[in-house]
Design an enzyme around this catalytic site. Structure first.
Site, PDB file in Angstrom:
ATOM      1  N   CYS A  30      48.282  29.443  34.189  1.00 28.00           N
ATOM      2  CA  CYS A  30      48.264  28.524  33.068  1.00 28.00           C
ATOM      3  C   CYS A  30      47.145  28.910  32.094  1.00 28.00           C
ATOM      4  CB  CYS A  30      48.068  27.063  33.465  1.00 28.00           C
ATOM      5  SG  CYS A  30      49.309  26.459  34.599  1.00 28.00           S
ATOM      6  N   GLU A  79      57.192  44.484  41.347  1.00 28.43           N
ATOM      7  CA  GLU A  79      56.703  43.461  40.404  1.00 28.43           C
ATOM      8  C   GLU A  79      57.455  43.486  39.072  1.00 28.43           C
ATOM      9  OE1 GLU A  79      52.400  44.427  40.302  1.00 28.43           O
ATOM     10  OE2 GLU A  79      52.095  42.292  40.640  1.00 28.43           O
ATOM     11  N   ARG A  82      49.021  34.515  31.410  1.00 25.33           N
ATOM     12  CA  ARG A  82      48.561  33.686  32.525  1.00 25.33           C
ATOM     13  C   ARG A  82      49.662  32.796  33.098  1.00 25.33           C
ATOM     14  NH1 ARG A  82      42.906  33.298  32.402  1.00 25.33           N
ATOM     15  NH2 ARG A  82      43.021  31.435  33.667  1.00 25.33           N
ATOM     16  N   ASN A 128      44.951  23.205  33.944  1.00 31.84           N
ATOM     17  CA  ASN A 128      45.167  24.418  34.738  1.00 31.84           C
ATOM     18  C   ASN A 128      44.509  24.175  36.087  1.00 31.84           C
ATOM     19  OD1 ASN A 128      45.266  27.034  35.771  1.00 31.84           O
ATOM     20  ND2 ASN A 128      43.533  27.742  34.538  1.00 31.84           N
ATOM     21  N   GLY A 129      45.241  24.428  37.184  1.00 37.88           N
ATOM     22  CA  GLY A 129      44.664  24.230  38.517  1.00 37.88           C
ATOM     23  C   GLY A 129      45.568  23.358  39.365  1.00 37.88           C
ATOM     24  N   HIS A 189      58.900  55.139  63.148  1.00 40.34           N
ATOM     25  CA  HIS A 189      58.808  53.934  63.984  1.00 40.34           C
ATOM     26  C   HIS A 189      59.614  52.779  63.396  1.00 40.34           C
ATOM     27  CE1 HIS A 189      55.834  55.861  66.484  1.00 40.34           C
ATOM     28  NE2 HIS A 189      55.203  56.233  65.395  1.00 40.34           N
ATOM     29  N   TRP A 223      52.321  28.056  34.322  1.00 45.07           N
ATOM     30  CA  TRP A 223      52.880  28.707  35.501  1.00 45.07           C
ATOM     31  C   TRP A 223      53.058  27.582  36.513  1.00 45.07           C
ATOM     32  CZ3 TRP A 223      51.705  29.466  40.696  1.00 45.07           C
ATOM     33  CH2 TRP A 223      52.438  30.479  41.339  1.00 45.07           C
ATOM     34  N   GLU A 270      50.598  50.576  46.669  1.00 41.80           N
ATOM     35  CA  GLU A 270      50.431  50.162  45.268  1.00 41.80           C
ATOM     36  C   GLU A 270      51.635  50.600  44.429  1.00 41.80           C
ATOM     37  OE1 GLU A 270      48.692  48.168  43.735  1.00 41.80           O
ATOM     38  OE2 GLU A 270      48.669  48.776  41.642  1.00 41.80           O
ATOM     39  N   LYS A 305      49.062  36.334  35.685  1.00 45.29           N
ATOM     40  CA  LYS A 305      48.020  37.351  35.772  1.00 45.29           C
ATOM     41  C   LYS A 305      46.934  36.993  36.783  1.00 45.29           C
ATOM     42  CE  LYS A 305      45.982  41.103  34.711  1.00 45.29           C
ATOM     43  NZ  LYS A 305      46.565  42.307  35.311  1.00 45.29           N
ATOM     44  N   LYS A 313      53.996  47.996  42.365  1.00 51.03           N
ATOM     45  CA  LYS A 313      54.280  48.102  40.919  1.00 51.03           C
ATOM     46  C   LYS A 313      55.783  48.031  40.673  1.00 51.03           C
ATOM     47  CE  LYS A 313      51.272  47.305  39.654  1.00 51.03           C
ATOM     48  NZ  LYS A 313      50.069  47.054  40.340  1.00 51.03           N
TER      49      LYS A 313
HETATM   50  O1  M6R Z   1      42.491  39.323  39.720  1.00 48.16           O
HETATM   51  P1  M6R Z   1      42.654  39.862  41.087  1.00 48.16           P
HETATM   52  O2  M6R Z   1      42.384  41.330  41.157  1.00 48.16           O
HETATM   53  O3  M6R Z   1      41.857  39.126  42.108  1.00 48.16           O
HETATM   54  O4  M6R Z   1      44.179  39.666  41.415  1.00 48.16           O
HETATM   55  C1  M6R Z   1      44.702  39.980  42.666  1.00 48.16           C
HETATM   56  C2  M6R Z   1      46.202  39.999  42.633  1.00 48.16           C
HETATM   57  O5  M6R Z   1      46.709  38.767  42.273  1.00 48.16           O
HETATM   58  C3  M6R Z   1      46.725  41.052  41.642  1.00 48.16           C
HETATM   59  O6  M6R Z   1      46.246  42.320  41.947  1.00 48.16           O
HETATM   60  C4  M6R Z   1      48.268  41.077  41.650  1.00 48.16           C
HETATM   61  O7  M6R Z   1      48.727  41.575  42.873  1.00 48.16           O
HETATM   62  C5  M6R Z   1      48.772  41.902  40.470  1.00 48.16           C
HETATM   63  N1  M6R Z   1      49.930  41.276  39.936  1.00 48.16           N
HETATM   64  C6  M6R Z   1      49.082  43.302  40.842  1.00 48.16           C
HETATM   65  O8  M6R Z   1      49.741  44.018  39.867  1.00 48.16           O
END
Ligand code: M6R
Length: 612
Positions: free
Chosen positions: A2, A492, A27, A99-100, A508, A73, A485, A607, A489
């Protein structure tokens, strides 16, 4: 999660709020809304993005020189019109954006229902705004500010709020606990924002609100107090970012721009941290606690998502080059599993945003146990930066794309420097070896540039695989977290199911997935694990699997063997993670682009994950 924006000044608030919300949209983006004060307070809100809100509010009276806005969000209640912010109290005394998460909202709501309050939404936020009205109407002389403070004092959980009151139309009250909020100061206006990005070009200075602080803002005045009505100390600072970083330029998406920024960011990190004659490394942010590090009996690194992947690379590097035992944990697990923590432990949190709720809670737990707590963060004055004893900034600039790219390589660069420095200071690495490693690092930006130069080749390969339903990423050693990673990506931003695996684990279980459809991305540069990776490739080929190799440039043995290749320059294994991730970021980007996905704002994500 948010985004909150607020404005009070001499100009019309509407376009300032809309532009601000667009910058905060990363956000959260499932609904948006604004409230404007002009004689009375009008609320415009709807499901969808800020662009939908603009359409919704067109042809309406959008005048007013004070207002608050929100991009959501969803946590409590579906992403629909009624749950969109701002929320109004039952009789319309207060209008709030939040927000929260209010953890005791059910209990508070039950009490309000008993007192005759009715609710229009499913949100926890509506409980706070009704509670404000409850206190406001209880005492004849209760001010709006007192009602806001009383209501917020009754909440458990996290909030950043901006509130307007029907009877104090030229006032905005802002407050925070756990979720970030800054007050921007211009010559003729005040701004409220979840982060500095929307306001940076319009302000002279800013204040990062402290925990449990309340700011009472009118056109010409700003007062900051605690929730308990005591004066609160605050620091006015100059913004540390430039507006330049906030332009997308000719790039179609923020993510692509951020991928291309990586050589410069790494180069800047190295320039600042490698001493002039290239014989040593300075990590000034750790100075106050550094003496504890070379002697540490163990280092625990915590993080979530991409930051957790960076932590895993840190584990391999610190154990390899400095021989200090390292444990890596998901912050979300660590905080709930009663870990054994000792005052001699070093706990390092990695976080781009510095606001990830799980990482903050895990770090707080470590602090309570007496451990030394450190951070690697990208956002100045974030909660994690404020909580830690010492730390390092990644200086990657604001990361707007929800899928993290430049923050990851910046984190890995700092961890690599830390590993070498600890290795030197512990006498594990000779001067000769450490200088060779530093030289390897210095060449990384140029090597990344050479990979980026081939982005169009990667695009062609990505388009070939865009219809895949699943994908498997394999790597060994430090390239195992890179495989994780790469898979993160792809899933996501393209919504293709992808898994990362340690290549040695393939037989395995995951080998059962191999058929002639699933692309298997094998990270197989010429390093100490090369022959093992070649074995994996043969095993996949024997089962007719399609392989995309991340291979060392000029490795004709492999390039002739496998279907498609991403070449990376020859390099010492120390820096291979920083190179191998680049084609994987581009591959995911171009697959998602070919599928027409919303790359910078993928579905269901936000984010910074400021809620559990
Ligand atoms: O702000 P942070 O690095 O603590 O965030 C951690 C994860 O939420 C963040 O890396 C998330 O997995 C991203 N969407 C990755 O692309």
């Amino acid at each position: 999660m948010c985004g909150i924006i607020g404005y009070i000044g001499n100009n019309n608030a509407y376009s300032i709020l809309i532009q601000g919300l667009k910058k905060l949209e990363y956000r959260g983006y499932d609904s948006a809304g604004i409230a404007l004060s002009n004689g009375n307070i009008k609320v415009f809100k709807c499901q969808g993005k800020v662009a939908d809100l603009e359409v919704y509010s067109s042809n309406q009276d959008i005048s007013g020189k004070a207002g608050i806005g929100h991009t959501r969000w969803a946590t409590h209640g579906e992403p629909d019109d009624k749950n969109a912010h701002p929320h109004s109290s039952m009789e319309g005394d207060f209008i709030l954006v939040h927000n929260g998460i209010i953890e005791n909202f059910a209990e508070l709501k039950a009490d309000l229902l008993k007192n005759g309050f009715l609710f229009k939404s499913d949100t926890d936020s509506e409980v706070i705004v009704n509670l404000m009205e409850y206190y406001y109407r209880q005492g004849k002389s209760t001010s709006s500010e007192t009602a806001v403070r009383l209501a917020l004092s009754k909440t458990k959980g996290n909030f950043a709020v901006a509130v307007m009151c029907k009877n104090d139309k030229d006032q905005i009250i802002a407050a925070r606990r756990g979720s970030p909020l800054v007050i921007g100061i211009a010559s003729d206006a005040y701004f409220i924002s979840s982060d500095v990005s929307p306001v940076v070009n319009q302000i002279n200075s800013l204040i990062y609100l402290n925990e449990n602080d309340v700011a009472i803002i009118t056109k010409g005045s700003l007062t900051i107090k605690t929730l308990e009505n005591a004066p609160a100390p605050f620091k006015i600072s100059q913004s540390e970012i430039t507006g330049l970083e906030l332009e997308k330029g000719n790039f179609e998406h923020w993510m692509l721009k951020e991928i291309f920024e990586q050589p410069k960011i790494i180069s800047d990190i190295l320039h600042d941290r490698i001493v002039h004659d290239q014989t040593g490394i300075r990590l000034d942010g750790l100075n106050s606690v550094y003496s504890k590090l070379p002697e540490a009996s163990r280092i625990i690194i915590i993080g979530c998502g991409t930051s957790w992947h960076a932590a895993l690379i840190g584990e391999y590097l610190i154990e390899e080059y400095a021989r200090i035992p390292v444990e890596v944990e998901y912050a979300s697990e660590f905080r709930y599993r009663n870990p054994i923590l000792k005052p001699t432990d070093i706990v390092l949190a990695i976080s781009q945003s510095g606001e990830t709720a799980d990482t903050i809670a895990a770090l707080q737990m470590a602090k309570n146990s007496g451990a030394t707590i450190l951070g690697i963060c990208n956002v100045f004055a974030s909660s994690i930066v404020r909580l830690t004893d010492a730390g390092l900034f990644t200086h990657a600039g604001i990361e707007i794309g929800v899928a993290s790219t430049k923050a990851f390589t910046a984190q890995v660069t700092l961890l690599t420097l830390l590993a070498i420095k600890l290795g030197m200071d512990r006498g594990i690495l000779s001067a000769e070896v450490s200088q060779k490693l530093i030289q390897e690092l210095i060449q990384v930006p140029a090597k990344i540039n050479s990979i980026l130069d081939n982005h169009l080749d990667i695009r062609i390969i990505a388009e070939k695989y865009k219809s895949s339903v699943n994908a498997l990423f394999l790597g060994r050693g430090t390239l195992f977290p890179v495989a994780l990673e790469g898979a993160l990506k792809l899933k996501e931003i393209s919504y293709i199911h992808a898994e990362g695996y340690a290549a040695g684990e393939m037989k395995h279980g995951p080998i059962a997935l191999v058929d002639n459809k699933i692309p298997i991305i094998v990270i197989a540069p010429k390093d100490m694990n090369y022959l093992k990776s070649v074995n994996n490739i043969h095993e996949i080929q024997a089962r007719k699997g399609k392989i995309i190799g991340v291979i060392t440039k000029g490795d004709t043995d492999l390039s002739s063997l496998i279907t498609d290749n991403f070449e990376i320059p020859e390099a010492d294994p120390l820096v291979t993670p920083l190179l191998a991730i680049i084609p994987l970021q581009l591959f995911s980007y171009y697959v998602a682009s070919a599928l027409g996905c919303d790359i910078d704002q993928p579905r269901n994500l936000a984010k910074s994950v400021t809620v559990e």
